[in-house]
Design a protein around this motif. Structure first.
Motif, PDB file in Angstrom:
ATOM      1  N   GLU A 555       3.439  -5.977   5.018  1.00 24.16           N
ATOM      2  CA  GLU A 555       3.859  -5.938   6.680  1.00 24.16           C
ATOM      3  C   GLU A 555       2.712  -6.322   7.358  1.00 24.16           C
ATOM      4  O   GLU A 555       2.876  -7.300   8.100  1.00 24.16           O
ATOM      5  CB  GLU A 555       4.081  -4.300   6.953  1.00 24.16           C
ATOM      6  N   LEU A 559       3.871  -9.640   9.328  1.00 28.56           N
ATOM      7  CA  LEU A 559       4.158  -9.531  10.857  1.00 28.56           C
ATOM      8  C   LEU A 559       3.080 -10.070  11.611  1.00 28.56           C
ATOM      9  O   LEU A 559       3.236 -10.345  12.795  1.00 28.56           O
ATOM     10  CB  LEU A 559       4.154  -8.130  11.106  1.00 28.56           C
ATOM     11  N   VAL A 568      10.952  -6.781  15.192  1.00 27.75           N
ATOM     12  CA  VAL A 568       9.867  -5.854  15.732  1.00 27.75           C
ATOM     13  C   VAL A 568       8.362  -6.245  15.550  1.00 27.75           C
ATOM     14  O   VAL A 568       8.029  -6.627  14.411  1.00 27.75           O
ATOM     15  CB  VAL A 568      10.154  -4.414  14.928  1.00 27.75           C
ATOM     16  N   SER A 569       7.592  -6.039  16.630  1.00 31.37           N
ATOM     17  CA  SER A 569       6.285  -6.620  16.657  1.00 31.37           C
ATOM     18  C   SER A 569       5.185  -5.864  16.366  1.00 31.37           C
ATOM     19  O   SER A 569       5.452  -4.317  16.421  1.00 31.37           O
ATOM     20  CB  SER A 569       5.919  -6.998  18.006  1.00 31.37           C
ATOM     21  N   MET A 570       4.375  -6.065  15.364  1.00 30.29           N
ATOM     22  CA  MET A 570       3.143  -5.080  14.884  1.00 30.29           C
ATOM     23  C   MET A 570       2.268  -5.374  16.016  1.00 30.29           C
ATOM     24  O   MET A 570       1.788  -6.482  16.355  1.00 30.29           O
ATOM     25  CB  MET A 570       2.683  -5.660  13.551  1.00 30.29           C
ATOM     26  N   TYR A 584       3.392  -0.233  15.905  1.00 35.19           N
ATOM     27  CA  TYR A 584       4.480  -1.272  16.219  1.00 35.19           C
ATOM     28  C   TYR A 584       4.895  -0.838  17.678  1.00 35.19           C
ATOM     29  O   TYR A 584       4.700   0.020  18.254  1.00 35.19           O
ATOM     30  CB  TYR A 584       5.469  -1.239  15.346  1.00 35.19           C
ATOM     31  N   GLU A 585       5.524  -1.931  18.291  1.00 30.77           N
ATOM     32  CA  GLU A 585       6.139  -1.997  19.889  1.00 30.77           C
ATOM     33  C   GLU A 585       7.346  -0.412  19.444  1.00 30.77           C
ATOM     34  O   GLU A 585       8.119  -0.552  18.391  1.00 30.77           O
ATOM     35  CB  GLU A 585       6.849  -2.886  20.134  1.00 30.77           C
ATOM     36  N   ALA A 652      13.456  -4.866  11.511  1.00 30.32           N
ATOM     37  CA  ALA A 652      12.117  -3.974  11.224  1.00 30.32           C
ATOM     38  C   ALA A 652      11.913  -3.721   9.562  1.00 30.32           C
ATOM     39  O   ALA A 652      12.940  -4.248   8.899  1.00 30.32           O
ATOM     40  CB  ALA A 652      12.094  -2.658  11.723  1.00 30.32           C
TER      41      ALA A 652
END
Length: 846
Positions: A555, A559, A568-570, A584-585, A652
Motif C-alpha cells: 500500500e 499509493l 482513495v488517496s493515502m 487515508y482520506e 481502495a
C-alpha cells in the motif's frame, strides 16, 4: 564403573516399576475436583498424583458463565494462571503421545487475556512462541468466518525417557494460562511408515514422530457432519466439516454409504473412525466437455515448514476398477496421477489413507489440496472422490512455533533439561559433585548473559519501511515536516506525511471502539480527525494478522505513486512502537456493499448504481493503463469500492496488488490471492495473473449491483449459493429482470438493464482472452448511463417509445479502443477526454 552402571539400571528399573501401562491423562486446570464427561474422567490439577505433578501452583481462576457456545463448558469455567515459569511433569512410559492444550480466555481480577503472552514447550519441543490466545482466536475466526470463543492446540511427539514435561513460560511482565490438558498415548503406527514427497517423482521417505514433532492444523470430515470426540474412543479427536475451506462448495456433490465399510488393514482403525469414510465429496460436473475443474480446499498455514497431508479414501459407489481415475494436486504440484481408489484399496467400501509431504516457502502461507479429472485416463467418467483430510505441521529444529525461538533469556526446553539433570544427579550425585558445581556456575553465567541480551532487545516488531531505504535520521526529520499530501517524486518524499503515534491516538481518541468504521484481514479502520477538523480514515494493523507487513509495504509503495480521482488517496502513515498505521482520506458514505445490502443505509437508485460502477471502472482503467506500469488490483469487490460524500466511487485497499506483466510477457505467475466469489477461475487454475483477472472480479461486482445480495451465501439452495453462476444463468436466458433488486421498483429502462447484463456476462467469460478490457467495459457502461438518461427524459416528456430513443440498439461488439480514444488531452493527474465520431461521451477516467 560397574557400580555406576548398576545405579543406572536400578534407577531405570525402579522408575519403570512405578509406571503402569500407558494410559491417558485428562487434566482440568485451575480445578480441585473430579469431573466425568464424554466417557472421560477429568482430574483437577490441584489433585496431583504420583504419576504427575505441577511445579508451581500459580493462580486458580474461575468464571460463573462461559461466553459463546464453547464445546467443553464444564472445563472452561476454570483456568490456571502463571506469572512465572512452571511445568506439568507426567511420568509416562516411552512412546508416542498426543498432547492437547485447551484455551478459553475470560477476564478475572487484574488478568486480561488480551495481555497474555507466553511460550509452551513439551520436553525439548517448542509448541508456541510469544503466543496470544485472544489474537489466535480472532485470526482463526477471521479466516474461517467463524465465531469461536475457545482454542484447542493438538500436538504429537515422542517421549524417549519416562518423563513428559509441559512448560509454560510467560513473557516478561505478562502471564500464561491454560484451561485443560490432555496427554494421550497413541499407537506408534499412526506416524510410521513411508510418505511420498510431492513433486519429487514419487520419491518416498520414512516418517516417524521420533524424528519430528507434529501439530494438527486441520482435521476434516469431507462431505459429512462434525464428528465429536466421543465417537473416537482411541484419541478423542474432533473432525470438522469441510465447507468453509472449499473453494466452491456448490461445485461438488456429497455421497453417503453406511453399509459394510471396513478397514483395509487393522492398523487403519488408528487413523480415523468409520464415520469419516461413510461420507465423501465427488465432482458435480464430471461430464462436461472440457474437464478442467478441480475439487479444491484452501488452508492458511505457517510459512517455512513442511506439512504432512493425510487423505482418507473409501470408494462408496463403483464396484469395479478403472471407473474413477483422477489426479491429486498439493500446492499446485502433482502428488499422484491415474489414481483409482478401488484399485488402491482392493475393493469397494474399504477404508484407508495416503500420506504426502510438501514444504512451504517463506513467502507462501496458503496450502491448496485439489483433486481433479485425469484427462488422459480412459475411464467412463473422470471424477474424483475424497472422504477425509488432515494436515499436520512438521517440526523444524525442535520447533513448531511460528515466531522467535527465545523468550526471557531461557532456552527452549530449559525446564525439561533442568529436570532431567536433577534425575541424573540423583543417581550419580556422589561421583559428580564437582561437575555439578561447574555446570551450575556455567549455567548461571549463560543465563545472566542471555537475560541481558533479552533486556536489550526490543519485542518482535514489524519494521515495515526498511525496504524503502529511506528511514535514516535525516529522512525521518524531513518526512515528519512534510505536508499532508506530498507529490514530490524524490524517493525520500514519496510516501507523504509521517504521523506520530501520539497524533494518531489523539485523532482516534486513543483508538476508541466507537470510532471503528470497518475491519478486515489487515486490522480495524477508525474514523479520525486531524488538524482543524480534517476527517481521515485510519487503518491500524492487527499485530497478529498474517497479512500485515506485505500489505503495508504494498500500500505504501503503490499509493505513494498514484493520484487519481477514483482511487482513495493515502495521506500518510505511522510507524512507532511496533505499530503499522495508514491514514487515508475519509469516505463519508462507506462501502458500496453497505448501500446494496447488510445495512440500514438507503438504497441507491439505478442511475446512482451505474455512476458508481463507471467511477470504479475509471479507477481500474487508470491502474491498468494510466500508471507508470500496469497495476493489477487483485481484490476488486464491493467492500473495496468506497463512496465519498457525493457518492463518487473510489477504489481502495491495494494490499494484494501486483505490477502487471512487462511487454514481452502475457501474465504474472504468482500464488493465488483474492476473495472467494470474486476470484478469476482462470487465474485460480493456472496461477497466471493478468489484468483480465480484475475484469472478472468487476463482472461479479456488476451482478452484485443488480441483485443486491452476497456473492457467496451458503444458506441458499445449491444452485443459488454462488451469485456469479446464478445470475449468469438468468442473464443467458435473457431474464435478468427476474432477479433485480426489488427496491429499484422498475426505476430503470429494460434497454439499459439488458446492456448492463451483457457487460457483466462478457466480464465473466471463463477465459481471459474472451473478456473485454476494463476500458471497453467503461465505454459500454457510459452507454448504459446514456440509455437510462434518455429513458428518463422520455418519461418526463411522456413520449417514451423505442423509436424515440436517440441511440441505436446494437449488440455487444467490443470497440477498437484505439479508435474509441480518438483525440485525447491529458492533464497532470492523467485525465483523458474521448470523442467518438464527433459525438462527445463522458471521459474514460479523471
Amino acid at each position: 564403573m560397574l557400580w555406576i552402571l548398576y545405579l543406572v539400571f536400578i534407577s531405570i528399573f525402579v522408575k519403570a516399576e512405578q509406571i503402569e501401562e500407558r494410559r491417558p491423562f485428562f487434566i482440568n486446570c485451575g480445578s480441585d475436583s473430579v469431573t466425568n464427561a464424554e466417557g472421560r474422567k477429568w482430574i483437577g490439577d490441584s489433585l496431583s498424583t504420583g504419576n504427575w505433578s505441577l511445579s508451581f501452583l500459580g493462580i486458580m481462576v474461575s468464571t460463573s458463565s462461559i461466553k459463546g457456545d464453547a464445546e467443553y463448558k464444564f472445563l472452561y469455567k476454570t483456568a490456571r494462571i502463571y506469572n512465572t515459569s512452571s511445568h506439568y511433569n507426567f511420568t509416562v512410559p516411552p512412546g508416542s503421545y498426543c498432547v492437547r492444550l485447551h484455551f478459553h480466555p475470560f477476564l478475572f481480577a487484574g488478568f486480561n487475556p488480551n495481555d497474555s503472552l507466553f511460550d509452551v514447550l513439551a520436553n525439548n519441543l517448542k509448541l508456541v512462541s510469544n503466543f496470544n490466545v485472544s489474537g489466535e482466536i480472532s485470526w482463526r475466526n477471521l479466516i474461517n468466518n467463524s465465531s469461536s470463543t475457545s482454542l484447542v492446540k493438538e500436538y504429537f511427539l515422542n517421549v524417549n525417557s519416562y518423563e513428559l514435561l509441559i512448560e509454560f513460560l510467560p513473557s516478561s511482565g505478562s502471564f500464561a494460562f491454560v484451561n485443560a490438558i490432555e496427554v494421550i498415548p497413541v499407537p506408534d503406527a499412526i506416524f510410521l511408515g513411508f510418505v511420498r514427497k510431492v513433486g519429487n517423482s514419487g520419491f518416498v521417505a520414512p516418517l516417524g514422530v521420533g524424528g519430528h514433532g507434529l501439530e494438527t492444523m486441520y482435521r476434516l470430515n469431507v462431505g459429512g457432519p462434525v464428528i465429536s470426540p466421543s465417537f473416537d474412543q482411541l484419541l478423542w479427536t474432533k473432525w470438522e466439516t469441510d465447507e468453509r475451506y472449499m473453494f466452491s462448495v456448490n461445485a461438488a456433490s456429497t455421497m453417503t454409504n453406511i453399509s459394510n465399510i471396513s478397514y483395509v488393514s487393522p492398523n487403519d482403525s488408528f487413523f480415523a473412525p468409520l464415520l469419516v469414510y461413510e461420507t465423501a465429496r465427488t465432482m458435480i460436473n464430471n461430464e462436461v466437455a472440457e474437464k478442467r475443474f478441480n475439487l479444491s480446499w484452501r488452508f492458511e498455514v505457517d510459512p517455512n515448514f513442511e506439512y504432512l497431508v493425510r487423505l482418507h479414501f473409501c470408494e462408496l459407489y463403483y464396484d469395479k476398477p478403472n471407473q474413477r481415475d483422477f489426479r491429486i494436486y498439493i500446492n499446485n504440484k502433482t502428488a499422484a496421477d491415474d489414481y483409482d481408489v478401488f484399485v488402491k484399496a482392493g475393493g469397494m467400501n474399504k477404508a484407508y489413507h495416503e500420506d504426502y509431504v510438501d514444504a512451504m516457502s517463506m513467502q507462501i502461507d496458503t496450502l491448496w489440496v485439489q483433486l481433479g479429472p485425469d484427462t488422459l485416463a480412459s475411464t467412463p467418467g473422470t471424477d474424483a472422490l475424497l472422504n477425509g483430510l488432515e494436515i499436520f505441521k512438521l517440526s523444524h529444529n525442535a520447533n513448531l512455533a511460528h515466531g522467535p525461538d527465545k523468550i526471557n533469556g531461557d532456552e527452549p526446553g530449559a525446564a525439561y533439561k533442568r529436570h532431567k539433570s536433577k534425575s541424573f544427579l540423583a543417581a550419580f550425585s556422589a561421583g559428580f559433585a564437582a561437575l555439578i558445581t561447574i555446570s551450575l556456575a556455567s549455567a548461571a553465567l549463560f543465563f545472566f548473559k542471555r537475560r541481558n541480551v533479552a533486556n536489550q532487545e526490543k519485542p518482535l516488531g514489524w519494521h515495515p519501511l526498511s525496504l524503502h531505504e529511506m528511514m535514516g535520521s535525516t529522512a525521518k526529520a524531513r518526512l515528519a515536516k512534510l505536508p499532508l499530501i506530498s507529490t514530490s517524486s524524490t524517493p525520500c518524499n514519496r510516501i507523504g506525511r509521517r504521523f506520530s503515534l501520539g497524533e494518531i491516538r489523539a485523532a482516534t481518541a486513543n483508538f476508541d471502539q466507537s470510532l471503528v468504521i470497518g475491519s478486515g484481514g489487515f486490522g480495524k479502520v477508525y474514523k479520525g480527525e486531524i488538524g482543524n477538523g480534517f476527517l481521515v480514515a485510519i487503518k491500524r494493523a492487527n499485530p497478529f494478522s498474517k497479512q500485515g507487513l506485505t500489505e503495508f509495504e504494498t500500500e505504501v509503495d503503490l499509493l505513494s505513486k498514484l493520484r487519481h480521482r477514483h482511487l482513495v488517496s493515502m495521506i500518510g502513515y505511522c510507524e512507532e512502537e511496533n505499530e503499522m498505521i495508514l491514514v487515508y482520506e475519509y469516505m463519508a458514505n462507506g462501502t458500496l456493499r453497505s448501500h446494496l445490502y447488510g445495512s440500514d443505509l438507503p438504497s441507491l437508485s439505478w442511475k446512482q448504481r451505474v455512476e458508481v460502477c463507471i467511477g470504479a471502472a475509471r479507477g481500474l482503467h487508470y491502474l491498468h493503463t494510466g500508471a507508470e506500469t500496469c497495476i493489477i488490483h487483485r481484490d476488486v469487490k464491493t467492500t473495496n469500492i468506497l463512496l465519498d460524500e457525493n457518492l463518487v466511487a473510489k477504489i481502495a485497499d491495494f494490499g494484494l496488488s501486483k505490477p502487471g506483466p512487462t511487454l514481452d510477457h502475457t501474465h504474472v505467475s504468482t500464488a493465488v490471492k483474492g476473495s472467494f466469489g470474486y476470484l478469476d477461475p482462470e487465474y485460480y487454475r493456472k496461477q497466471q495473473l493478468t489484468h483480465k483477472s480484475d475484469v472478472y472480479s468487476f463482472g461479479v461486482v456488476l451482478f452484485e449491483v443488480i441483485c443486491s445480495r452476497p456473492v457467496i451465501n451458503p444458506t441458499l439452495p445449491k444452485d443459488q449459493i454462488n451469485l456469479a453462476e446464478w445470475a449468469l444463468r438468468w442473464q443467458r436466458q435473457r431474464s435478468l429482470q427476474s432477479i433485480v433488486d426489488p427496491r429499484l421498483d422498475g426505476d430503470y429502462s429494460l434497454e439499459s438493464l439488458r446492456k448492463f447484463g451483457e457487460i457483466a456476462e462478457k466480464c465473466l467469460s471463463d477465459e481471459g482472452r474472451n473478456r473485454p478490457t476494463i476500458g471497453e467495459v467503461l465505454w459500454h457502461l457510459e452507454y448504459v448511463l446514456q440509455l437510462h438518461e434518455a429513458y428518463i427524459q422520455c418519461q418526463v416528456d411522456n413520449s417514451c417509445t423505442k423509436s424515440s430513443l436517440p441511440f441505436a440498439d446494437f449488440s455487444f461488439i467490443l470497440p477498437d479502443t484505439n479508435k474509441v480514444q480518438g483525440e485525447t488531452s491529458s492533464n497532470a493527474e492523467g485525465e483523458t477526454i474521448s470523442s467518438l465520431q464527433g459525438r462527445s461521451v463522458q471521459s474514460l477516467f479523471y
